[in-house]
Design a protein around this motif. Structure first.
Motif, PDB file in Angstrom:
ATOM      1  N   THR A   1       4.384  15.978  65.501  1.00  0.00           N
ATOM      2  CA  THR A   1       4.732  17.265  64.892  1.00  0.00           C
ATOM      3  C   THR A   1       5.942  17.890  65.581  1.00  0.00           C
ATOM      4  O   THR A   1       6.192  17.660  66.767  1.00  0.00           O
ATOM      5  N   PRO A   2       6.712  18.709  64.857  1.00  0.00           N
ATOM      6  CA  PRO A   2       7.822  19.450  65.466  1.00  0.00           C
ATOM      7  C   PRO A   2       7.356  20.384  66.585  1.00  0.00           C
ATOM      8  O   PRO A   2       8.119  20.661  67.520  1.00  0.00           O
ATOM      9  N   ASP A   3       6.122  20.840  66.508  1.00  0.00           N
ATOM     10  CA  ASP A   3       5.617  21.737  67.552  1.00  0.00           C
ATOM     11  C   ASP A   3       5.562  21.047  68.914  1.00  0.00           C
ATOM     12  O   ASP A   3       5.810  21.682  69.947  1.00  0.00           O
ATOM     13  N   PHE A   4       5.238  19.756  68.927  1.00  0.00           N
ATOM     14  CA  PHE A   4       5.208  19.048  70.202  1.00  0.00           C
ATOM     15  C   PHE A   4       6.613  18.939  70.779  1.00  0.00           C
ATOM     16  O   PHE A   4       6.830  19.146  71.982  1.00  0.00           O
ATOM     17  N   ALA A   5       7.593  18.642  69.933  1.00  0.00           N
ATOM     18  CA  ALA A   5       8.980  18.579  70.402  1.00  0.00           C
ATOM     19  C   ALA A   5       9.420  19.928  70.955  1.00  0.00           C
ATOM     20  O   ALA A   5      10.088  20.003  71.999  1.00  0.00           O
ATOM     21  N   GLU A   6       9.033  21.003  70.269  1.00  0.00           N
ATOM     22  CA  GLU A   6       9.377  22.346  70.733  1.00  0.00           C
ATOM     23  C   GLU A   6       8.658  22.671  72.045  1.00  0.00           C
ATOM     24  O   GLU A   6       9.242  23.277  72.951  1.00  0.00           O
ATOM     25  N   GLY A   7       7.414  22.265  72.154  1.00  0.00           N
ATOM     26  CA  GLY A   7       6.661  22.497  73.383  1.00  0.00           C
ATOM     27  C   GLY A   7       7.290  21.805  74.576  1.00  0.00           C
ATOM     28  O   GLY A   7       7.390  22.389  75.665  1.00  0.00           O
ATOM     29  N   LEU A   8       7.735  20.551  74.375  1.00  0.00           N
ATOM     30  CA  LEU A   8       8.399  19.813  75.462  1.00  0.00           C
ATOM     31  C   LEU A   8       9.721  20.470  75.833  1.00  0.00           C
ATOM     32  O   LEU A   8      10.038  20.622  77.024  1.00  0.00           O
TER      33      LEU A   8
ATOM     34  N   LYS B   1      12.031  25.962  80.648  1.00  0.00           N
ATOM     35  CA  LYS B   1      11.295  27.044  81.327  1.00  0.00           C
ATOM     36  C   LYS B   1      11.322  28.343  80.518  1.00  0.00           C
ATOM     37  O   LYS B   1      11.686  29.407  81.005  1.00  0.00           O
ATOM     38  N   ARG B   2      10.930  28.201  79.242  1.00  0.00           N
ATOM     39  CA  ARG B   2      10.863  29.355  78.350  1.00  0.00           C
ATOM     40  C   ARG B   2       9.585  29.275  77.527  1.00  0.00           C
ATOM     41  O   ARG B   2       8.875  28.257  77.550  1.00  0.00           O
ATOM     42  N   LYS B   3       9.300  30.351  76.801  1.00  0.00           N
ATOM     43  CA  LYS B   3       8.126  30.370  75.946  1.00  0.00           C
ATOM     44  C   LYS B   3       8.431  29.606  74.666  1.00  0.00           C
ATOM     45  O   LYS B   3       9.475  29.817  74.045  1.00  0.00           O
ATOM     46  N   PRO B   4       7.535  28.713  74.223  1.00  0.00           N
ATOM     47  CA  PRO B   4       7.803  27.949  72.999  1.00  0.00           C
ATOM     48  C   PRO B   4       7.742  28.833  71.760  1.00  0.00           C
ATOM     49  O   PRO B   4       6.979  29.798  71.694  1.00  0.00           O
ATOM     50  N   LEU B   5       8.537  28.480  70.767  1.00  0.00           N
ATOM     51  CA  LEU B   5       8.536  29.175  69.481  1.00  0.00           C
ATOM     52  C   LEU B   5       8.090  28.171  68.433  1.00  0.00           C
ATOM     53  O   LEU B   5       8.887  27.426  67.869  1.00  0.00           O
TER      54      LEU B   5
ATOM     55  N   ALA C   1      10.594  23.589  75.445  1.00  0.00           N
ATOM     56  CA  ALA C   1      10.336  24.855  76.135  1.00  0.00           C
ATOM     57  C   ALA C   1       9.914  24.624  77.571  1.00  0.00           C
ATOM     58  O   ALA C   1      10.303  25.380  78.478  1.00  0.00           O
ATOM     59  N   LEU C   2       9.147  23.564  77.797  1.00  0.00           N
ATOM     60  CA  LEU C   2       8.713  23.241  79.158  1.00  0.00           C
ATOM     61  C   LEU C   2       9.905  22.880  80.038  1.00  0.00           C
ATOM     62  O   LEU C   2      10.025  23.349  81.178  1.00  0.00           O
ATOM     63  N   ARG C   3      10.800  22.056  79.487  1.00  0.00           N
ATOM     64  CA  ARG C   3      11.985  21.653  80.242  1.00  0.00           C
ATOM     65  C   ARG C   3      12.903  22.840  80.517  1.00  0.00           C
ATOM     66  O   ARG C   3      13.501  22.949  81.593  1.00  0.00           O
TER      67      ARG C   3
END
Length: 259
Positions: free
Chosen positions: A240-247, A253-257, A249-251
Motif C-alpha cells: 500500500t502507499p501508506d507503507f511507503a509513506e510510513g517509511l 523524522k516527521r509525522k506520516p500523512l 516519514a520514519l527516515r
C-alpha cells in the motif's frame, strides 16, 4: 410531529468519521421499533458510504441506552420479536464492519444498550457512567450480543457475576476490569471520543483494517493459522502507499500523512 416522522438516530459524516447518535433522550434512548430500525439503517450506511474510516456511536441526553422500551417488552410478542430481529442484525453488521468502531457512553448502558456499547472496538465512558446486563433482574435472559461479547472483554468469571447478579459496574470499575478503554471527566466525553476518532481516521487505513481483522479472528485460529494470516496481512499492507509513506516519514523524522 408524528412518531413516523421522528428522527431517533442522527447521522453525519465528518473528516472520515461516520457519527451515529441515538436521539431518544427523554426515554433514556431505550430502543423502540422505530429507533431500532433507524439504527440498523444508520449502521448499514456507515458500512457502505464512501470515505468512512471510523464509526463513532454516541447518544444524546443523560443515558447511552437503557435497554429496550418497556412498552414493547410488556406488549405483543410479535413486536418484541421484530425489535430483537433488528437489534441482532445491527450487532452482526457492527461485528462485520471493517473500520474501527468507537462507542462513547454516558449515564446508563443497560441490556441491549450494554450490547451496543460492547460492539465497539474501543469504548470510552464518562465518569459516572454505569453498565449492567439487567435482563435477568426482570425475568429475561440477556440479548443484543451481550453473552457473546461480555466474557471476551472482561473474562468469564466477571461476565458471570455481571450477568447472574445483575451488578451495576461504574465507569472506574469498568476501566479496572477492561470493560472500557478510557474514562473522560464529566462534560468531556465527546471531546475524548472525537479525539480518538480523528486519531484513527488519520491512521493508515489498510493497516488498521487488517489489524482489527487479525485480532477479531485470533480467538478462532490456532497459532499456525494465525501466523499465516498475519503473513498475508503483512504482505497486503506492504503493497500500500501508506507503507511507503510510513517509511519515508520514519527516515525524514516527521509525522506520516496517510492517504
Amino acid at each position: 410531529m408524528s412518531d413516523a416522522q421522528e428522527t431517533l438516530v442522527n447521522t453525519a459524516l465528518q473528516d472520515g468519521v461516520f457519527h451515529i447518535e441515538l436521539n431518544r433522550p427523554d426515554a433514556g434512548n431505550a430502543a423502540n421499533t422505530l429507533m431500532a430500525n433507524q439504527l440498523l439503517d444508520a449502521v448499514r450506511r456507515a458500512r457502505t458510504t464512501d470515505g468512512v474510516r471510523v464509526v463513532l456511536i454516541s447518544a444524546a441526553g443523560r443515558a447511552f441506552m437503557a435497554g429496550g422500551d418497556l412498552h414493547i417488552l410488556a406488549g405483543e410478542p410479535e413486536a418484541l420479536k421484530e425489535l430483537l430481529g433488528m437489534v441482532n442484525q445491527t450487532m452482526l453488521l457492527l461485528a462485520e464492519c471493517e473500520v474501527p468502531v468507537i462507542c462513547a457512553v454516558q449515564g446508563l448502558a443497560a441490556g441491549g444498550g450494554l450490547g451496543l456499547a460492547l460492539a465497539g472496538d474501543l469504548l470510552v465512558a464518562e465518569d459516572g457512567a454505569r453498565f449492567t446486563v439487567g435482563a435477568p433482574a426482570i425475568g429475561l435472559s440477556p440479548d443484543g450480543g451481550v453473552t457473546w461479547q461480555l466474557a471476551r472483554w472482561v473474562g468469564m468469571r466477571k461476565a458471570m457475576e455481571m450477568s447472574l447478579l445483575c451488578t451495576v459496574v461504574d465507569a472506574q470499575a469498568a476501566l479496572a476490569c477492561g470493560l472500557v478503554n478510557e474514562v473522560a471527566p464529566k462534560g468531556e466525553l465527546m471531546d475524548l471520543a472525537w479525539k480518538r476518532a480523528r486519531q484513527l481516521a488519520a491512521g493508515a487505513q489498510q493497516a488498521l483494517i487488517q489489524t482489527k481483522k487479525l485480532l477479531r479472528e485470533s480467538a478462532r485460529n490456532d497459532l499456525p493459522s494465525q501466523l499465516a494470516y498475519e503473513g498475508r496481512a503483512f504482505e497486503h499492507c506492504m503493497a500500500t502507499p501508506d507503507f511507503a509513506e510510513g517509511l519515508a516519514a520514519l527516515r525524514e523524522k516527521r509525522k506520516p500523512l496517510f492517504a
